[in-house]
Design an enzyme around this catalytic site. Structure first.
Site, PDB file in Angstrom:
ATOM      1  CG  ASN A 168      -1.811   1.194   1.471  1.00  0.00           C
ATOM      2  OD1 ASN A 168      -1.722   2.223   0.423  1.00  0.00           O
ATOM      3  ND2 ASN A 168      -2.308   1.446   2.381  1.00  0.00           N
TER       4      ASN A 168
ATOM      5  CD  GLU B  22      -3.262  -2.387   7.678  1.00  0.00           C
ATOM      6  OE1 GLU B  22      -2.240  -2.487   7.061  1.00  0.00           O
ATOM      7  OE2 GLU B  22      -3.828  -1.190   7.602  1.00  0.00           O
TER       8      GLU B  22
ATOM      9  N   GLY C 287       3.016   2.667  10.874  1.00  0.00           N
ATOM     10  CA  GLY C 287       3.789   3.655  10.504  1.00  0.00           C
ATOM     11  C   GLY C 287       4.536   4.271  11.979  1.00  0.00           C
TER      12      GLY C 287
ATOM     13  CG  HIS D 262      -5.900   2.053   5.398  1.00  0.00           C
ATOM     14  ND1 HIS D 262      -5.071   3.002   6.364  1.00  0.00           N
ATOM     15  CD2 HIS D 262      -4.605   1.216   5.097  1.00  0.00           C
ATOM     16  CE1 HIS D 262      -3.960   2.618   6.667  1.00  0.00           C
ATOM     17  NE2 HIS D 262      -3.483   1.353   6.050  1.00  0.00           N
TER      18      HIS D 262
ATOM     19  CB  SER E 138       5.827  -1.396  11.868  1.00  0.00           C
ATOM     20  OG  SER E 138       5.299  -0.313  12.300  1.00  0.00           O
TER      21      SER E 138
ATOM     22  CE  LYS F  48       0.035   3.312   4.737  1.00  0.00           C
ATOM     23  NZ  LYS F  48       0.143   3.325   6.006  1.00  0.00           N
TER      24      LYS F  48
ATOM     25  CD  GLU G 208      -2.818   5.277   7.065  1.00  0.00           C
ATOM     26  OE1 GLU G 208      -2.681   5.561   5.703  1.00  0.00           O
ATOM     27  OE2 GLU G 208      -1.921   5.025   7.447  1.00  0.00           O
TER      28      GLU G 208
HETATM   29  P1  13P Z   1       3.265   0.850   7.777  1.00  0.00           P
HETATM   30  O1  13P Z   1       3.892  -0.699   7.205  1.00  0.00           O
HETATM   31  O2  13P Z   1       3.950   2.064   7.136  1.00  0.00           O
HETATM   32  O3  13P Z   1       3.207   0.729   9.119  1.00  0.00           O
HETATM   33  O4  13P Z   1       1.804   0.727   7.157  1.00  0.00           O
HETATM   34  C1  13P Z   1       0.851  -0.414   7.420  1.00  0.00           C
HETATM   35  C2  13P Z   1      -0.491   0.176   6.606  1.00  0.00           C
HETATM   36  O5  13P Z   1      -1.403   0.950   6.961  1.00  0.00           O
HETATM   37  C3  13P Z   1      -0.718  -0.722   5.375  1.00  0.00           C
HETATM   38  O6  13P Z   1      -1.929  -0.443   4.800  1.00  0.00           O
END
Ligand code: 13P
Length: 261
Positions: free
Chosen positions: A12, A170, A176, A98, A216, A14, A100
Site C-alpha cells: 500500500n 492492522e 507507521g 483503511h 510496520s 498510500k 487512515e
Molecule cells: P506501515 O507498514 O507503514 O506501518 O503501514 C501499514 C499500513 O497501513 C498498510 O496499509
C-alpha cells in the site's frame, strides 16, 4: 483443518509516488517476480499512477489494487472514483476501510459495507481493513472492536460472496510507528477473526479466507509473522516504497511458507 496458504503480499503506497517513481518501483518488483512465484503480489499505487502501473503489469504475475473507491458506480460526486473506473484502469483489488480513511475521513463501518458491495458490482476483490486503537487495546476492547467492524462492515455478505474478500488486520498503534505487533499478539487476533468467520460463513470458507497483517511489517519481522498459523500475508505500507525491502519481505514470507510444506 486450516492449511497454510501461499503468502499474499500487498504494498500500500498510500499518498506516495509520482508516475516516474512508480515506474521505477514497479519495474524492480516485476524484475524480481520470477523469483517470488510462490507469493501473490499486489501493488496498490495512488489513483494517478494506476493506468501506468496497469500498463507495466500487463502479462506479469503482479496484480494491481486501488486504495479506495466510492460506493456509487457513477454520477455527480466530484473528486470521487468509482469501482468500474478502477476495474477499467486494470485493478483487481481495492482496499476498503483503511484505518487512515476511518481516522481522517470519517469512514464508518456502514460506509465500508456500502463500498464492499460497490467493489463486488465492479468485479473487484475488496481488501477490508479492521483494527483497534491503542486506547481500545489497553481497555481490553480489541476483540469486541474487531468483531463489530467485521459484523457491520461485512453485513449482508453471503458465504459465496465472502470468498472474494481479503481481510487485513492492522492495529492502528502499529501503523507507521515502527511498533509491530509481536507475532504472537497478531496471531491471537487473526485466530479470533478466523473463528468469527467460521461462525458466520462456515468452517471451510473461514479456512480459505486470506487474513493479512499490517503495521510496520519489515524484512526483519516478516518471517516470524508469516510463521504464525493464521497470518496469510501482509499489507505493507512504508516498507513497500522501496523495492528492496518489499522484495525481501516477500522472500522471508516465502521462506516461512516453504518450511511449513
Ligand atoms: P506501515 O507498514 O507503514 O506501518 O503501514 C501499514 C499500513 O497501513 C498498510 O496499509
Amino acid at each position: 483443518m486450516h492449511h497454510k496458504k501461499p503468502p499474499f503480499i500487498a504494498g500500500n503506497w498510500k499518498m506516495h509516488m509520482t508516475i516516474p517513481e512508480a515506474r521505477a518501483l514497479i519495474s524492480a518488483v516485476v524484475k524480481a517476480s520470477p523469483g517470488l512465484s510462490e507469493a501473490e503480489i499486489v501493488l496498490v499505487p495512488p489513483f494517478t499512477a494506476l493506468a501506468e502501473a496497469s500498463r507495466l503489469l500487463l502479462d506479469t504475475p503482479v496484480q494491481l489494487g486501488a486504495q479506495n473507491l466510492f460506493y456509487e458506480d457513477k454520477g455527480a460526486f466530484t473528486g470521487e472514483v468509482a469501482g468500474p473506473m478502477l476495474a477499467d484502469a486494470g485493478c483487481r483489488y481495492v482496499v476498503i476501510g483503511h484505518s487512515e480513511r476511518r481516522q481522517y475521513f470519517g469512514e464508518t463501518d456502514a460506509l465500508v459495507n456500502k463500498k464492499v458491495f460497490a467493489a463486488f458490482r465492479a468485479g473487484l476483490k475488496p481488501i477490508v481493513c479492521v483494527g483497534e486503537t491503542l486506547e481500545e487495546r489497553e481497555a481490553g476492547r480489541t476483540i469486541s472492536r474487531i468483531e463489530s467492524q467485521l459484523r457491520n462492515g461485512l453485513a449482508g455478505i453471503t458465504a459465496d460472496r465472502f470468498a472474494e474478500v481479503v481481510l487485513a488486520y492492522e492495529p492502528i498503534w502499529a501503523i507507521g510507528t515502527g511498533k509491530t505487533a509481536a507475532a504472537s499478539q497478531a496471531e491471537e487476533v487473526h485466530a479470533r477473526i478466523r473463528e468469527k468467520l467460521a461462525e458466520n460463513y462456515g468452517k471451510e470458507a473461514a479456512s480459505y479466507a486470506i487474513i493479512l497483517y499490517g503495521g510496520s511489517v519489515k524484512p526483519a519481522n516478516s518471517y516470524a509473522l508469516f510463521r504464525e498459523k493464521n497470518i496469510d500475508g501482509f499489507l505493507v505500507g512504508g516498507a513497500s516504497l522501496e523495492a528492496e525491502s518489499f522484495i525481501q519481505i516477500t522472500k522471508e514470507a516465502i521462506k516461512a511458507y516453504k518450511e511449513e510444506q
